[in-house]
Design a protein around this motif. Structure first.
Motif, PDB file in Angstrom:
ATOM      1  N   CYS A  16       0.869  -1.240   0.037  1.00  0.00           N
ATOM      2  CA  CYS A  16       0.002  -0.147   0.096  1.00  0.00           C
ATOM      3  C   CYS A  16       1.002   1.135  -0.007  1.00  0.00           C
ATOM      4  O   CYS A  16       0.440   2.251  -0.660  1.00  0.00           O
ATOM      5  CB  CYS A  16      -0.864   0.111   1.138  1.00  0.00           C
ATOM      6  N   HIS A  21      -3.300   2.298  -1.994  1.00  0.00           N
ATOM      7  CA  HIS A  21      -4.303   1.303  -1.326  1.00  0.00           C
ATOM      8  C   HIS A  21      -5.337   0.943  -2.509  1.00  0.00           C
ATOM      9  O   HIS A  21      -5.223   1.539  -3.608  1.00  0.00           O
ATOM     10  CB  HIS A  21      -5.267   2.116  -0.375  1.00  0.00           C
ATOM     11  N   CYS A  42      -9.746  -1.041   1.986  1.00  0.00           N
ATOM     12  CA  CYS A  42      -8.489  -1.450   1.203  1.00  0.00           C
ATOM     13  C   CYS A  42      -8.241  -3.037   1.515  1.00  0.00           C
ATOM     14  O   CYS A  42      -8.274  -3.568   2.473  1.00  0.00           O
ATOM     15  CB  CYS A  42      -7.133  -0.889   1.636  1.00  0.00           C
ATOM     16  N   ASN A  44      -5.905  -4.813   0.725  1.00  0.00           N
ATOM     17  CA  ASN A  44      -4.583  -5.218   1.160  1.00  0.00           C
ATOM     18  C   ASN A  44      -4.421  -4.983   2.499  1.00  0.00           C
ATOM     19  O   ASN A  44      -3.808  -6.002   3.443  1.00  0.00           O
ATOM     20  CB  ASN A  44      -3.630  -4.416   0.486  1.00  0.00           C
ATOM     21  N   CYS A  45      -4.883  -3.700   3.058  1.00  0.00           N
ATOM     22  CA  CYS A  45      -4.470  -3.874   4.591  1.00  0.00           C
ATOM     23  C   CYS A  45      -5.474  -3.605   5.417  1.00  0.00           C
ATOM     24  O   CYS A  45      -5.217  -3.184   6.710  1.00  0.00           O
ATOM     25  CB  CYS A  45      -3.464  -2.394   4.400  1.00  0.00           C
TER      26      CYS A  45
HETATM   27 ZN   LIG Z   1      -3.979  -0.438   2.274  1.00  0.00          ZN
END
Ligand SMILES: [Zn+2]
Length: 101
Positions: A16, A21, A42, A44-45
């Motif tokens: 990110c 993001h 997001c 990913n995170c």
């Molecule tokens: Zn993220």
């Protein structure tokens, strides 16, 4: 500080920070006055982007609620050198070998 901070960044957070993001629609609802509050997540995170728009669609508020551990405590904005180190760590994690000629 770059190496200390980098050592504590997870793979997801590094992605990110390097590529920004990956927001996906999460939830949205009407608010007082006819505008909307939207949350994007997001993938990913797990940080959340919070955006309020008025009834005409103009953005009136926008902030990111960062996932636990995303913000590096005690550190200000990342420097150009920090970002360069993050890019190197990221590309090395995804290196696939030389392109065939
Ligand atoms: Zn993220």
């Amino acid at each position: 500080m770059a190496s200390d901070a980098l050592a504590n960044i997870s793979d997801e957070h590094r992605e990110c920070r390097d590529w920004s993001h990956s927001w996906t629609p999460f939830r949205a609802w009407k608010i007082k006055g006819g505008g909307w509050e939207e949350h994007r997540l997001c993938v990913n995170c797990n940080s959340t982007l919070i955006r309020l728009i008025d009834k005409q669609g103009y953005t009136v508020y926008r902030r990111i609620a960062y996932a636990d551990g995303y913000v590096l405590k005690g550190l200000g904005r990342l420097s150009a050198n920090d970002r360069a180190a993050i890019r190197l760590a990221s590309v090395k994690a995804h290196e696939t070998g030389q392109m065939a000629e």
